[in-house]
Design a protein around this motif. Sequence first.
Motif, mmCIF file in Angstrom:
data_model
loop_
_atom_site.group_PDB
_atom_site.id
_atom_site.type_symbol
_atom_site.label_atom_id
_atom_site.label_comp_id
_atom_site.label_asym_id
_atom_site.label_seq_id
_atom_site.Cartn_x
_atom_site.Cartn_y
_atom_site.Cartn_z
ATOM 1 N N GLY A 150 -6.454 4.792 -0.460
ATOM 2 C CA GLY A 150 -6.580 3.340 -0.392
ATOM 3 C C GLY A 150 -6.261 2.642 -1.696
ATOM 4 O O GLY A 150 -7.164 2.218 -2.422
ATOM 5 N N VAL A 151 -4.977 2.547 -2.033
ATOM 6 C CA VAL A 151 -4.569 1.808 -3.230
ATOM 7 C C VAL A 151 -3.458 0.830 -2.868
ATOM 8 O O VAL A 151 -2.654 1.080 -1.975
ATOM 9 N N TYR A 152 -3.458 -0.281 -3.573
ATOM 10 C CA TYR A 152 -2.410 -1.281 -3.429
ATOM 11 C C TYR A 152 -1.638 -1.334 -4.731
ATOM 12 O O TYR A 152 -2.227 -1.506 -5.801
ATOM 13 N N PRO A 167 -3.479 9.630 3.240
ATOM 14 C CA PRO A 167 -3.498 8.255 2.730
ATOM 15 C C PRO A 167 -4.612 8.036 1.712
ATOM 16 O O PRO A 167 -5.704 8.587 1.838
ATOM 17 N N MET A 223 -8.345 -0.252 -2.971
ATOM 18 C CA MET A 223 -8.831 -1.056 -1.865
ATOM 19 C C MET A 223 -10.238 -0.624 -1.492
ATOM 20 O O MET A 223 -10.553 0.571 -1.487
ATOM 21 N N SER A 242 5.512 -1.400 -6.616
ATOM 22 C CA SER A 242 5.926 -1.135 -5.229
ATOM 23 C C SER A 242 7.421 -0.877 -5.147
ATOM 24 O O SER A 242 7.873 0.079 -4.502
ATOM 25 N N PHE A 252 -1.996 -1.195 -10.172
ATOM 26 C CA PHE A 252 -2.532 -0.908 -8.839
ATOM 27 C C PHE A 252 -3.981 -1.354 -8.766
ATOM 28 O O PHE A 252 -4.636 -1.596 -9.784
ATOM 29 N N ASP A 283 0.848 -1.186 0.000
ATOM 30 C CA ASP A 283 0.000 0.000 0.000
ATOM 31 C C ASP A 283 0.886 1.239 0.000
ATOM 32 O O ASP A 283 1.991 1.238 0.540
ATOM 33 N N LEU A 284 0.412 2.280 -0.638
ATOM 34 C CA LEU A 284 1.206 3.494 -0.837
ATOM 35 C C LEU A 284 1.608 4.127 0.492
ATOM 36 O O LEU A 284 2.728 4.637 0.633
ATOM 37 N N GLU A 285 0.729 4.088 1.472
ATOM 38 C CA GLU A 285 1.039 4.707 2.771
ATOM 39 C C GLU A 285 2.257 4.061 3.414
ATOM 40 O O GLU A 285 3.128 4.741 3.958
ATOM 41 N N SER A 286 2.353 2.726 3.343
ATOM 42 C CA SER A 286 3.498 2.026 3.930
ATOM 43 C C SER A 286 4.792 2.420 3.221
ATOM 44 O O SER A 286 5.842 2.590 3.856
#
Length: 325
Positions: A209-211, A207, A319, A217, A316, A183-186
């Motif tokens: 909500g996308v993976y 944040p 989420m 990544s 991507f 996830d982008l936030e991580s």
Amino acid sequence: MLGQKILRAIENTEMSVFAQDLDLRYSWVSNASRSWLAGVKAGLSDDDILSGAAAARSMEMKREVLASGKAVRYEMSIVQGSQTRWYDISVDIDRDDDGEACGVIGTSFDITDQKRREETLKTLLRELSHRSKNLLAIIQSLASQTARHSLTVPEFLVRFRGRIQSLSYSQDIVTDADWRGADLESLVTTQVERYAPDGMDQIEFRPIGVYLSPTASLHVGLALHELAVNAASYGSLSVPGGRVTIGAHVEKVGDEATLVVVWQERGGPRVRPERDARFGTSTLERIVPNAVGGEARLEYLPEGIRYTLTIPEAQFEVMPSPRAS
């Protein structure tokens, strides 16, 4: 009595036991309800219950046992309904009380689950090999690009070590997510926070909500690393009060969705319009966008560097929003 107890114990397993005469016609079958032998009756042969290829293979193996007097073991796949099931079959010569050959006796054990696990493992190993080659290609590209813009060996080592460490951090997130991605936030927290003297207090990030896919990544993490290192060395994170704003949103262009990530620096030293060879422009403008199939724009604005990266929908997934309780 002993034979009856053995056959009774077998009823709790995936094993079937059978016997055939010298003409390879079935004499009896035990515990056949779960296997390909379920429809067998005395007097039938494999030609009566199996398809052409399976019947031919089974008859061939059993004739070999009758001819040689030696046991054989083989695997056989059989289509049952909409599924293909696998069986491990062992066949040996059967002898009467006088020691004369009177047919064959054998066992059939369902190994479908084992075969599926083996196939899953093979798939995972192929995927691991593919990802390993991709990662090595990334490292090779980074090594070349770092060497091209490093004046000394110590400078090369410092910059190259930082980039490898960045890949490692992103890879850890991808691995922890069972290779689904990150996830982008991580990625933002992992790659940027450690370069900000005041931590995330200097980073404005809302944040989304996308993976990201595993490939995206690693490369987005690498882009964030390059931007953060430059900001900490020469940009807004190198002075008190400097800030970085990281924005992300999904745009719809026709039927296609695109993720847009924007890095904007403010409050740092005034930016010169000319490019700095110390900055990883090749990584940001070529390597990262090419790897994700997107586009990138690096702008040297007076108030601070702005970097815009667009990522296509294939790299991507959005989420689902958590439902309100």
